[in-house]
Design a protein around this motif. Structure first.
Motif, PDB file in Angstrom:
ATOM      1  N   GLN A 115      39.832  35.853 -25.335  1.00 20.56           N
ATOM      2  CA  GLN A 115      39.877  35.107 -26.594  1.00 20.56           C
ATOM      3  C   GLN A 115      38.668  35.461 -27.459  1.00 20.56           C
ATOM      4  O   GLN A 115      37.770  34.655 -27.681  1.00 20.56           O
ATOM      5  CB  GLN A 115      39.907  33.599 -26.310  1.00 20.56           C
ATOM      6  N   MET A 116      38.636  36.711 -27.971  1.00 18.16           N
ATOM      7  CA  MET A 116      37.442  37.180 -28.652  1.00 18.16           C
ATOM      8  C   MET A 116      37.658  37.506 -30.124  1.00 18.16           C
ATOM      9  O   MET A 116      36.793  38.070 -30.774  1.00 18.16           O
ATOM     10  CB  MET A 116      36.909  38.423 -27.937  1.00 18.16           C
ATOM     11  N   GLY A 117      38.827  37.178 -30.686  1.00 17.70           N
ATOM     12  CA  GLY A 117      39.112  37.523 -32.069  1.00 17.70           C
ATOM     13  C   GLY A 117      38.102  36.951 -33.044  1.00 17.70           C
ATOM     14  O   GLY A 117      37.714  37.595 -34.026  1.00 17.70           O
ATOM     15  N   GLU A 118      37.629  35.723 -32.804  1.00 18.54           N
ATOM     16  CA  GLU A 118      36.704  35.068 -33.727  1.00 18.54           C
ATOM     17  C   GLU A 118      35.330  35.722 -33.746  1.00 18.54           C
ATOM     18  O   GLU A 118      34.542  35.500 -34.659  1.00 18.54           O
ATOM     19  CB  GLU A 118      36.561  33.596 -33.327  1.00 18.54           C
ATOM     20  N   TYR A 119      35.045  36.561 -32.747  1.00 16.47           N
ATOM     21  CA  TYR A 119      33.731  37.200 -32.675  1.00 16.47           C
ATOM     22  C   TYR A 119      33.767  38.674 -33.077  1.00 16.47           C
ATOM     23  O   TYR A 119      32.784  39.376 -32.914  1.00 16.47           O
ATOM     24  CB  TYR A 119      33.163  37.076 -31.265  1.00 16.47           C
ATOM     25  N   ALA A 120      34.910  39.128 -33.599  1.00 11.56           N
ATOM     26  CA  ALA A 120      35.079  40.545 -33.882  1.00 11.56           C
ATOM     27  C   ALA A 120      34.095  41.059 -34.927  1.00 11.56           C
ATOM     28  O   ALA A 120      33.767  42.243 -34.951  1.00 11.56           O
ATOM     29  CB  ALA A 120      36.506  40.838 -34.338  1.00 11.56           C
ATOM     30  N   GLU A 121      33.624  40.187 -35.802  1.00 18.91           N
ATOM     31  CA  GLU A 121      32.678  40.621 -36.829  1.00 18.91           C
ATOM     32  C   GLU A 121      31.244  40.652 -36.328  1.00 18.91           C
ATOM     33  O   GLU A 121      30.347  41.134 -37.011  1.00 18.91           O
ATOM     34  CB  GLU A 121      32.777  39.697 -38.056  1.00 18.91           C
ATOM     35  N   GLY A 122      31.009  40.125 -35.147  1.00 19.67           N
ATOM     36  CA  GLY A 122      29.675  40.159 -34.573  1.00 19.67           C
ATOM     37  C   GLY A 122      28.743  39.147 -35.209  1.00 19.67           C
ATOM     38  O   GLY A 122      29.130  38.289 -36.000  1.00 19.67           O
ATOM     39  N   GLY A 123      27.463  39.250 -34.836  1.00 22.05           N
ATOM     40  CA  GLY A 123      26.450  38.375 -35.411  1.00 22.05           C
ATOM     41  C   GLY A 123      26.402  36.992 -34.801  1.00 22.05           C
ATOM     42  O   GLY A 123      25.698  36.116 -35.315  1.00 22.05           O
ATOM     43  N   GLN A 124      27.152  36.768 -33.739  1.00 25.01           N
ATOM     44  CA  GLN A 124      27.165  35.457 -33.105  1.00 25.01           C
ATOM     45  C   GLN A 124      26.828  35.579 -31.626  1.00 25.01           C
ATOM     46  O   GLN A 124      26.912  36.645 -31.041  1.00 25.01           O
ATOM     47  CB  GLN A 124      28.543  34.807 -33.259  1.00 25.01           C
ATOM     48  N   THR A 125      26.462  34.443 -31.057  1.00 24.27           N
ATOM     49  CA  THR A 125      26.188  34.389 -29.632  1.00 24.27           C
ATOM     50  C   THR A 125      27.380  33.776 -28.922  1.00 24.27           C
ATOM     51  O   THR A 125      27.909  32.744 -29.343  1.00 24.27           O
ATOM     52  CB  THR A 125      24.925  33.563 -29.339  1.00 24.27           C
ATOM     53  N   TYR A 126      27.816  34.418 -27.876  1.00 23.24           N
ATOM     54  CA  TYR A 126      28.971  33.940 -27.122  1.00 23.24           C
ATOM     55  C   TYR A 126      28.507  33.386 -25.784  1.00 23.24           C
ATOM     56  O   TYR A 126      27.659  33.986 -25.120  1.00 23.24           O
ATOM     57  CB  TYR A 126      29.955  35.088 -26.882  1.00 23.24           C
ATOM     58  N   HIS A 127      29.074  32.256 -25.386  1.00 27.95           N
ATOM     59  CA  HIS A 127      28.729  31.617 -24.113  1.00 27.95           C
ATOM     60  C   HIS A 127      29.955  31.601 -23.207  1.00 27.95           C
ATOM     61  O   HIS A 127      31.014  31.103 -23.598  1.00 27.95           O
ATOM     62  CB  HIS A 127      28.251  30.176 -24.336  1.00 27.95           C
ATOM     63  N   PHE A 128      29.809  32.139 -22.007  1.00 29.40           N
ATOM     64  CA  PHE A 128      30.859  31.987 -21.006  1.00 29.40           C
ATOM     65  C   PHE A 128      30.845  30.544 -20.504  1.00 29.40           C
ATOM     66  O   PHE A 128      29.791  29.919 -20.394  1.00 29.40           O
ATOM     67  CB  PHE A 128      30.606  32.908 -19.812  1.00 29.40           C
ATOM     68  N   SER A 129      32.022  30.036 -20.179  1.00 31.58           N
ATOM     69  CA  SER A 129      32.084  28.727 -19.534  1.00 31.58           C
ATOM     70  C   SER A 129      31.471  28.834 -18.146  1.00 31.58           C
ATOM     71  O   SER A 129      31.643  29.846 -17.451  1.00 31.58           O
ATOM     72  CB  SER A 129      33.543  28.260 -19.417  1.00 31.58           C
ATOM     73  N   SER A 130      30.752  27.810 -17.742  1.00 28.90           N
ATOM     74  CA  SER A 130      30.160  27.813 -16.401  1.00 28.90           C
ATOM     75  C   SER A 130      31.262  27.902 -15.355  1.00 28.90           C
ATOM     76  O   SER A 130      32.336  27.315 -15.500  1.00 28.90           O
ATOM     77  CB  SER A 130      29.339  26.542 -16.179  1.00 28.90           C
ATOM     78  N   LYS A 131      30.992  28.659 -14.309  1.00 33.64           N
ATOM     79  CA  LYS A 131      31.982  28.806 -13.242  1.00 33.64           C
ATOM     80  C   LYS A 131      31.344  28.426 -11.920  1.00 33.64           C
ATOM     81  O   LYS A 131      30.240  28.857 -11.602  1.00 33.64           O
ATOM     82  CB  LYS A 131      32.492  30.242 -13.202  1.00 33.64           C
ATOM     83  N   ASP A 132      32.051  27.606 -11.159  1.00 29.58           N
ATOM     84  CA  ASP A 132      31.548  27.129  -9.882  1.00 29.58           C
ATOM     85  C   ASP A 132      32.089  28.000  -8.748  1.00 29.58           C
ATOM     86  O   ASP A 132      33.302  28.185  -8.619  1.00 29.58           O
ATOM     87  CB  ASP A 132      31.983  25.680  -9.657  1.00 29.58           C
ATOM     88  N   TYR A 133      31.166  28.539  -7.926  1.00 30.92           N
ATOM     89  CA  TYR A 133      31.547  29.446  -6.847  1.00 30.92           C
ATOM     90  C   TYR A 133      31.326  28.832  -5.460  1.00 30.92           C
ATOM     91  O   TYR A 133      31.142  29.544  -4.484  1.00 30.92           O
ATOM     92  CB  TYR A 133      30.734  30.739  -6.958  1.00 30.92           C
ATOM     93  N   THR A 134      31.378  27.512  -5.398  1.00 34.39           N
ATOM     94  CA  THR A 134      31.130  26.830  -4.130  1.00 34.39           C
ATOM     95  C   THR A 134      32.068  27.321  -3.032  1.00 34.39           C
ATOM     96  O   THR A 134      31.666  27.514  -1.877  1.00 34.39           O
ATOM     97  CB  THR A 134      31.270  25.312  -4.296  1.00 34.39           C
ATOM     98  N   ASP A 135      33.336  27.536  -3.369  1.00 33.94           N
ATOM     99  CA  ASP A 135      34.340  27.926  -2.378  1.00 33.94           C
ATOM    100  C   ASP A 135      34.678  29.412  -2.437  1.00 33.94           C
ATOM    101  O   ASP A 135      35.705  29.833  -1.894  1.00 33.94           O
ATOM    102  CB  ASP A 135      35.622  27.096  -2.586  1.00 33.94           C
ATOM    103  N   HIS A 136      33.826  30.191  -3.068  1.00 38.82           N
ATOM    104  CA  HIS A 136      34.069  31.629  -3.207  1.00 38.82           C
ATOM    105  C   HIS A 136      33.349  32.365  -2.076  1.00 38.82           C
ATOM    106  O   HIS A 136      32.117  32.403  -2.022  1.00 38.82           O
ATOM    107  CB  HIS A 136      33.567  32.114  -4.571  1.00 38.82           C
ATOM    108  N   GLN A 137      34.107  32.968  -1.158  1.00 40.35           N
ATOM    109  CA  GLN A 137      33.524  33.532   0.051  1.00 40.35           C
ATOM    110  C   GLN A 137      32.538  34.669  -0.248  1.00 40.35           C
ATOM    111  O   GLN A 137      31.432  34.703   0.308  1.00 40.35           O
ATOM    112  CB  GLN A 137      34.635  34.047   0.978  1.00 40.35           C
ATOM    113  N   MET A 138      32.914  35.633  -1.102  1.00 38.92           N
ATOM    114  CA  MET A 138      32.031  36.759  -1.373  1.00 38.92           C
ATOM    115  C   MET A 138      30.746  36.310  -2.082  1.00 38.92           C
ATOM    116  O   MET A 138      29.671  36.841  -1.833  1.00 38.92           O
ATOM    117  CB  MET A 138      32.760  37.796  -2.221  1.00 38.92           C
ATOM    118  N   PHE A 139      30.872  35.322  -2.951  1.00 39.65           N
ATOM    119  CA  PHE A 139      29.696  34.786  -3.632  1.00 39.65           C
ATOM    120  C   PHE A 139      28.739  34.152  -2.631  1.00 39.65           C
ATOM    121  O   PHE A 139      27.522  34.394  -2.675  1.00 39.65           O
ATOM    122  CB  PHE A 139      30.133  33.766  -4.683  1.00 39.65           C
ATOM    123  N   GLN A 140      29.277  33.372  -1.715  1.00 41.42           N
ATOM    124  CA  GLN A 140      28.448  32.712  -0.710  1.00 41.42           C
ATOM    125  C   GLN A 140      27.804  33.739   0.219  1.00 41.42           C
ATOM    126  O   GLN A 140      26.640  33.592   0.612  1.00 41.42           O
ATOM    127  CB  GLN A 140      29.286  31.716   0.096  1.00 41.42           C
TER     128      GLN A 140
END
Length: 234
Positions: free
Chosen positions: A178-203
């Motif tokens: 969902q990046m159409g609104e940032y196509a012109e640049g000049g803005q800062t984009y933030h990823f949503s926080s993701k929880d890896y508590t149950d992610h085996q490779m992350f752990q």
């Protein structure tokens, strides 16, 4: 007659061995052409792993097939070759940059030649920040539009080594299209926080104490993404 045939076969085998030895005695190349793919003097962050290639032609030879020069993920390249007159150019349709400025670079090689290749990228990933908070990963970056006309997607890549790209990420690849609104640049984009508590490779990565992150942005119409530098999280 059998004796003559055997002698003939032995002579032929001996001639073949001499030919092989002669080929093996050719000198190996000892000269180098090295440099970076840059924009305004700054090396670009790329995929690496032989995905981005330059083309090197030698003048004065009838066979005009190029030597492929591979660019690593830090935008650097190096090729070992013989002294001579060469022409270096970016490969058409390869790389997260426009065809603008694909001028042929003339190189007169005698020992070592250092040559940067200036390109015009579609976008740049700037001010990248990736942080680890327990089992959560937060990431943000700024988009700098140079010559782009759209963004297909952005990716947050996590792995246990510093070699990270859209295809090599042994922990996670978190896509956001969902990046159409940032196509012109000049803005800062933030990823949503993701929880890896149950992610085996992350752990597993946390236990081993090696976790790296990288952000990738894929411009519309490009065969490659542009990347941030690799950031060590643990």
């Amino acid at each position: 007659m059998k004796t003559i045939n055997k002698i003939g076969m032995l002579l032929a085998l001996f001639a073949l061995m001499l030919t092989g030895c002669t080929k093996d005695n050719y000198d190996e190349p000892t000269s180098f052409i090295k440099g970076r793919v840059v924009y305004n003097g700054q090396a670009l962050q790329l995929r690496g792993n032989e995905a981005v290639k330059l083309q090197l032609y030698q003048r004065g030879y009838q066979k005009h097939d190029p030597v492929e020069v591979f660019v690593n993920q830090d935008g650097e390249f190096s090729v070992c070759i013989f002294d001579g007159q060469y022409q270096l150019i970016t490969r058409a349709g390869n790389g997260p940059w426009t065809s603008e400025g694909r001028d042929t670079i003339e190189i007169d090689l005698h020992g070592v030649a250092t040559q940067d290749v200036e390109v015009v990228p579609y976008y740049l990933v700037e001010d990248a920040a990736i942080t680890l908070n327990g089992n959560q990963v937060n990431a943000s970056f700024k988009i700098n539009r140079i010559a782009g006309h759209g963004i297909d997607r952005v990716m947050l890549l996590l792995g246990t080594t510093q070699y990270l790209n859209d295809a090599e990420h042994n922990v996670d690849r978190y896509d956001d299209d969902q990046m159409g609104e940032y196509a012109e640049g000049g803005q800062t984009y933030h990823f949503s926080s993701k929880d890896y508590t149950d992610h085996q490779m992350f752990q597993t990565a946390l236990i081993r104490g090696t976790l790296f992150g990288r952000i990738a942005l894929w411009p519309s119409g490009s065969d490659q993404a542009i990347y941030s530098k690799v950031i060590r999280l643990k």
